[in-house]
Design an enzyme around this catalytic site. Structure first.
Site, mmCIF file in Angstrom:
data_model
loop_
_atom_site.group_PDB
_atom_site.id
_atom_site.type_symbol
_atom_site.label_atom_id
_atom_site.label_comp_id
_atom_site.label_asym_id
_atom_site.label_seq_id
_atom_site.Cartn_x
_atom_site.Cartn_y
_atom_site.Cartn_z
ATOM 1 N N VAL A 12 -22.272 -48.114 68.108
ATOM 2 C CA VAL A 12 -22.606 -48.897 66.913
ATOM 3 C C VAL A 12 -23.825 -49.803 67.143
ATOM 4 C CG1 VAL A 12 -21.773 -50.643 65.278
ATOM 5 C CG2 VAL A 12 -20.229 -48.830 66.062
ATOM 6 N N GLU A 186 -11.385 -40.480 70.182
ATOM 7 C CA GLU A 186 -11.474 -41.221 71.447
ATOM 8 C C GLU A 186 -10.752 -40.439 72.547
ATOM 9 O OE1 GLU A 186 -12.463 -44.658 71.702
ATOM 10 O OE2 GLU A 186 -13.090 -44.692 69.607
ATOM 11 N N LYS A 201 -7.523 -50.983 59.020
ATOM 12 C CA LYS A 201 -8.459 -50.909 57.888
ATOM 13 C C LYS A 201 -7.749 -51.216 56.577
ATOM 14 C CE LYS A 201 -11.195 -47.510 60.381
ATOM 15 N NZ LYS A 201 -11.338 -46.084 60.636
HETATM 16 N N1 LIG Z 1 -18.100 -45.633 66.843
HETATM 17 C C1 LIG Z 1 -18.023 -45.731 65.530
HETATM 18 O O1 LIG Z 1 -18.436 -44.827 64.798
HETATM 19 C C2 LIG Z 1 -17.429 -46.963 64.894
HETATM 20 C C3 LIG Z 1 -17.378 -47.067 63.501
HETATM 21 C C4 LIG Z 1 -16.871 -48.239 62.908
HETATM 22 C C5 LIG Z 1 -16.381 -49.249 63.710
HETATM 23 N N2 LIG Z 1 -16.399 -49.106 65.085
HETATM 24 C C6 LIG Z 1 -15.895 -50.218 65.897
HETATM 25 O O2 LIG Z 1 -17.015 -50.820 66.547
HETATM 26 C C7 LIG Z 1 -16.636 -51.337 67.826
HETATM 27 C C8 LIG Z 1 -17.545 -50.727 68.886
HETATM 28 O O3 LIG Z 1 -17.429 -49.320 68.845
HETATM 29 P P1 LIG Z 1 -18.434 -48.360 69.674
HETATM 30 O O4 LIG Z 1 -18.031 -46.971 69.306
HETATM 31 O O5 LIG Z 1 -19.834 -48.803 69.494
HETATM 32 O O6 LIG Z 1 -17.933 -48.678 71.166
HETATM 33 P P2 LIG Z 1 -18.594 -48.182 72.556
HETATM 34 O O7 LIG Z 1 -19.541 -47.069 72.309
HETATM 35 O O8 LIG Z 1 -17.466 -47.999 73.492
HETATM 36 O O9 LIG Z 1 -19.462 -49.453 73.009
HETATM 37 C C9 LIG Z 1 -18.888 -50.672 73.405
HETATM 38 C C10 LIG Z 1 -19.983 -51.544 73.982
HETATM 39 O O10 LIG Z 1 -19.441 -52.850 74.183
HETATM 40 C C11 LIG Z 1 -19.655 -53.226 75.548
HETATM 41 N N3 LIG Z 1 -18.490 -54.023 75.967
HETATM 42 C C12 LIG Z 1 -17.185 -53.661 75.903
HETATM 43 N N4 LIG Z 1 -16.417 -54.652 76.391
HETATM 44 C C13 LIG Z 1 -17.258 -55.631 76.789
HETATM 45 C C14 LIG Z 1 -17.074 -56.895 77.395
HETATM 46 N N5 LIG Z 1 -15.863 -57.351 77.719
HETATM 47 N N6 LIG Z 1 -18.165 -57.643 77.665
HETATM 48 C C15 LIG Z 1 -19.414 -57.183 77.354
HETATM 49 N N7 LIG Z 1 -19.648 -55.998 76.779
HETATM 50 C C16 LIG Z 1 -18.578 -55.228 76.511
HETATM 51 C C17 LIG Z 1 -19.777 -51.928 76.329
HETATM 52 O O11 LIG Z 1 -20.502 -52.188 77.499
HETATM 53 P P3 LIG Z 1 -20.349 -51.254 78.829
HETATM 54 O O12 LIG Z 1 -21.012 -49.961 78.474
HETATM 55 O O13 LIG Z 1 -21.104 -51.996 79.872
HETATM 56 O O14 LIG Z 1 -18.891 -51.111 79.092
HETATM 57 C C18 LIG Z 1 -20.540 -51.069 75.323
HETATM 58 O O15 LIG Z 1 -21.906 -51.340 75.372
HETATM 59 C C19 LIG Z 1 -15.150 -51.000 67.963
HETATM 60 O O16 LIG Z 1 -14.396 -52.107 67.535
HETATM 61 C C20 LIG Z 1 -14.951 -49.826 67.010
HETATM 62 O O17 LIG Z 1 -13.623 -49.751 66.541
HETATM 63 C C21 LIG Z 1 -16.920 -47.990 65.681
#
Ligand SMILES: NC(=O)c1ccc[n+]([C@@H]2O[C@H](COP(=O)([O-])OP(=O)(O)OC[C@H]3O[C@@H](n4cnc5c(N)ncnc54)[C@H](OP(=O)(O)O)[C@@H]3O)[C@@H](O)[C@H]2O)c1
Length: 416
Positions: A12, A186, A201
């Site tokens: 995101v 996931e 949601k």
């Molecule tokens: N993916 C989608 O299409 C989508 C759509 C709508 C909503 N969302 C929501 O958006 C959020 C993020 O989703 P995503 O898919 O972008 O996740 P992601 O690809 O797993 O990315 C998570 C990011 O957050 C960082 N992070 C995680 N825990 C952390 C911490 N404790 N301290 C600092 N950085 C941290 C990770 O860093 P590292 O790489 O260093 O671990 C990574 O850069 C979630 O809540 C998800 O439910 C996602």
């Protein structure tokens, strides 16, 4: 100068970063000021060494919070430390835009109040239905309009699996693996296939439609991993499509609802939502029926929601959490169910259920005559996890406008 911070740089927030940097002059012209991304917090800096502007990345929260921000985009996921970081930033009057549905569903009430108290805002458009701009549509349009019922396909992973099973794939595990390889599911799919993701949601949509944050206990939730292609075939016979539906309404006392496999009238717009897409269907007395559909997740659609959310929040006046007019649902429509059970349980099932069944519309045998599907109307709302007969699968039937469309009443047993 507008200074931006990013919490996380995964699917995101990397999209948010690219969206901002790729359209910088246009965004600056909309906002009338220069924009910079000041700092990006991630967990492990080594993983981001190959990124452009790698000097922006830090894995030290102390370093990140030593910077001043005019807005922070949070897309780390999970409850902690996201909750502590956002609480800290809102207390310092820093606006937040988040995609984190779990955080907002569980702590949205406190976070909204904190933002209001500090004359700032928390935007959460991206938490529901990815690229569909449903949250801010509701925020802008709900001062007078009331919503009686929400029905939605809110999880792209489960809708993708259902689309594949509908097309004839019989093996849930294979379809799930395929969804994981395509990046729709996931590594741990529990939250999606057991309905927690859709529940978060739905709780958020209820806040917008009914004015308060419901608790998880107010909803019935059943998973969808038991579904097989034979269920879809039975539905087709009744001109119904099986979908994983989240629905909620206000019954005059409480917000109630469910997340469960449902049979949907083939004419409902929800029936046509396929693959990883989402759909939100709202019904109201003056509103009539409102339907929005689009991509439920993904880098660009979700980043679009985050950036638009920020612009929307900046431009709207007043931060007070809106309280819509509450409207009790005019009729509790879920009186029609498709019951599915094994042929060898037939007598027992008929006997146990005769107390609650008002009428039997039609009965068919399917799955090589091993199973029975029975379309019934019932006397009152029954819980999905009905214990009257554990050998029966209960599927609510959703009709367009809530009208039960009687099939030609044919109570004779037919073989599919
Ligand atoms: N993916 C989608 O299409 C989508 C759509 C709508 C909503 N969302 C929501 O958006 C959020 C993020 O989703 P995503 O898919 O972008 O996740 P992601 O690809 O797993 O990315 C998570 C990011 O957050 C960082 N992070 C995680 N825990 C952390 C911490 N404790 N301290 C600092 N950085 C941290 C990770 O860093 P590292 O790489 O260093 O671990 C990574 O850069 C979630 O809540 C998800 O439910 C996602």
């Amino acid at each position: 100068m507008l200074k931006i911070g990013l919490l996380g740089f995964g699917t995101v927030n990397s999209g948010v970063y690219e969206g901002i940097t790729d359209t910088l002059p246009y965004l600056e012209s909309i906002l009338g000021t220069r924009i910079t991304v000041e700092k990006i917090l991630i967990r492990d800096k080594k993983r981001y060494l190959g990124e452009k502007n790698s000097e922006l990345f830090t894995d030290s929260p102390d370093d990140f919070f030593s910077y001043e921000f005019d807005v922070v985009f949070e897309a780390m996921g999970g409850e902690q430390p996201a909750l502590d970081y956002i609480t800290f930033l809102l207390s310092k009057k820093v606006p937040i835009v988040t995609a984190n549905k779990e955080l907002v569903a569980k702590h949205g009430s406190n976070l909204e109040n904190l933002a209001y108290k500090n004359e700032t805002f928390i935007g959460y458009e991206a938490t529901v239905a990815g690229g569909i701009p449903i949250i801010n549509t509701l925020k802008s349009q709900l001062q007078w309009t009331s919503v009686e019922k929400i029905s939605g396909i809110l999880n792209g992973t489960t809708n993708y699996i259902i689309t594949r099973l509908q097309a004839g794939s019989d093996d849930f595990e294979t379809v799930l693996k395929e969804a994981q390889q395509l990046g729709f599911a996931e590594a741990d799919p529990t939250s999606d296939i057991e309905g927690f993701d859709a529940l978060y949601k739905l709780q958020i949509l209820c806040r917008l439609c009914f004015g308060s944050w419901p608790k998880p206990e107010q909803f019935q939730r059943s998973g969808m991993s038991h579904l097989k292609s034979c269920h879809f075939k039975a539905g087709e016979y009744f001109n119904l499509k099986l979908k994983y539906i989240a629905e909620a309404y206000y019954d005059g006392t409480d917000i109630k609802g469910s997340i469960s496999p449902c049979f949907v009238d083939a004419k409902s717009p929800l029936a046509s939502i396929e693959n990883e897409n989402n759909g939100v269907y709202l019904q109201g007395d003056w509103l009539g029926n409102f339907f929005a559909s689009g991509p439920g997740a993904g880098k660009r659609p979700t980043a679009t929601s985050m950036i638009e959310d920020f612009l929307h929040q900046l431009q709207k006046s007043g931060n007070q959490p809106r309280v819509p007019k509450l409207k009790k649902i005019s009729k509790l429509e879920c009186k029609e169910f498709l019951l599915v059970f094994d042929t060898n349980n037939e007598t027992e099932v008929y006997h146990t259920l005769k107390e609650i069944i008002h009428s039997v519309e039609e009965v068919v045998q399917f799955d090589n005559n091993q199973k029975v599907a029975m379309l019934v109307t019932i006397n009152e709302l029954i819980p999905l996890n009905n214990t009257a007969n554990e050998k029966v699968e209960f599927y609510p039937v959703l009709r367009v406008n809530g009208k039960v469309q009687k099939t030609k009443a044919n109570k004779q047993l037919k073989a599919l």
